[in-house]
Design an enzyme around this catalytic site. Sequence first.
Site, PDB file in Angstrom:
ATOM      1  N   LYS A   5       0.834  -1.213   0.000  1.00  0.00           N
ATOM      2  CA  LYS A   5       0.000   0.000   0.000  1.00  0.00           C
ATOM      3  C   LYS A   5       0.869   1.264   0.000  1.00  0.00           C
ATOM      4  CE  LYS A   5      -2.267  -1.489   3.682  1.00  0.00           C
ATOM      5  NZ  LYS A   5      -1.838  -2.909   3.740  1.00  0.00           N
ATOM      6  N   THR A   6       1.867   1.293   0.868  1.00  0.00           N
ATOM      7  CA  THR A   6       2.766   2.450   0.917  1.00  0.00           C
ATOM      8  C   THR A   6       3.586   2.556  -0.364  1.00  0.00           C
ATOM      9  OG1 THR A   6       2.922   2.247   3.328  1.00  0.00           O
ATOM     10  CG2 THR A   6       4.610   3.566   2.233  1.00  0.00           C
ATOM     11  N   THR A  41      -5.491  -1.389   7.170  1.00  0.00           N
ATOM     12  CA  THR A  41      -5.562  -2.845   7.294  1.00  0.00           C
ATOM     13  C   THR A  41      -6.919  -3.271   7.844  1.00  0.00           C
ATOM     14  OG1 THR A  41      -4.591  -2.679   9.510  1.00  0.00           O
ATOM     15  CG2 THR A  41      -3.080  -3.064   7.680  1.00  0.00           C
ATOM     16  N   ARG A  86       6.714  -7.930   2.020  1.00  0.00           N
ATOM     17  CA  ARG A  86       7.550  -7.442   3.122  1.00  0.00           C
ATOM     18  C   ARG A  86       8.185  -8.599   3.878  1.00  0.00           C
ATOM     19  NH1 ARG A  86       4.343  -3.910   7.161  1.00  0.00           N
ATOM     20  NH2 ARG A  86       4.337  -2.489   5.389  1.00  0.00           N
ATOM     21  N   ASP A 121      -1.256   6.737   6.413  1.00  0.00           N
ATOM     22  CA  ASP A 121      -1.258   5.316   6.755  1.00  0.00           C
ATOM     23  C   ASP A 121      -2.144   5.113   7.984  1.00  0.00           C
ATOM     24  OD1 ASP A 121      -0.622   2.673   6.535  1.00  0.00           O
ATOM     25  OD2 ASP A 121       1.414   2.860   7.344  1.00  0.00           O
TER      26      ASP A 121
END
Length: 350
Positions: A79-80, A173, A232, A124
């Site tokens: 997402k980032t 999330t 990640r 975020d």
Amino acid sequence: MEYGKREKFVDKSEELVGTTGTEQDDESIINLALRPELLLDFVGQKEAIETLDIALRASIKREEPLEHILFSGPPGLGKTSLAHIIANEKGTRIVSTSGPAIERAGDLVGILTNLEHGDILFIDEIHRLSKVVEEFIYPAMENFQIDFLVDKGPYAKAVKFNLKPFTLIGATTRSGLLSAPLRDRFGMNVHLEFYAASDLSLIVKRSAALLNIPINEDGAFEIAKRSHGTPRIANRLLRRVRDWVQVKDIESIDRESAKAALTNHGVDEYGLGRLSRRFLETIYSSYNGGPAGITAIASSLNEEVDTIEDVIEPYLLMIGFIRRTSRGRELTDEGYKYLGKTSKVVKELF
């Protein structure tokens, strides 16, 4: 400038704010180095990338800012990274913050009034915005205006600020915790899914090349299939395997060295770590396989409920080891099989 070949005005320094300790700083720096910069470099999430590609091309042709975008999905799926890619592709600046960091409406005013035309504001954990700040952001998203109340009582007066058109990109999330009014103000709602092992294998190979780590196809796939479908985690496991093979004086990562390194690191063939296994074992041993309430399980594990719901459960649900019921969490037949135990249904039959 041609789409996909734009100058980059992205300030990534803010992403390091809030990290503590040399290890976290180093990991953040490495994550930044591995982050793709263009949509062409982004692996997986085909539907999401196609949607963003069309929206980007259209906004560039019209010379307008993008519509506000909401990214949702489990942690670590990109997402980032996508927010920064959009800024790169648009050739604009990105300002990054998080929901918990914006405590007062005044904090938001300072951020919004410093945005230039076409800038991107990335928030975020947007589901953690306070109610006051959330309501304050509505007119900013719709009309690019904010009304700020100065003083109190008889001396109070509203000051109107006209903002330059910008794009808000939110990441969450827990999309279910977003209020309907906030969710409805996003023009695009993009949900990210867990990655297939084949896509993660490509990401591992790309990261290995950037970090100058020799690795073959089998080694990359072994890391990928143990990575919870999450880039990640794949990149983190790659670095742990790199440490292991360097200490063992192994020249290149292959399947056997990857398996040995990850087993040594406590990651099994399903990609489950110690905490995930404790979660399953607790449901079995302490709650007879479930159903069990999430608060009770969290207390047994001495962990936060949010950690379990955001980090542990999504992958276990995806691979079918647990299920959520109205009465709580319980093991599935696959979950019992993984633990090497007999399911409650079979026990009752005998």
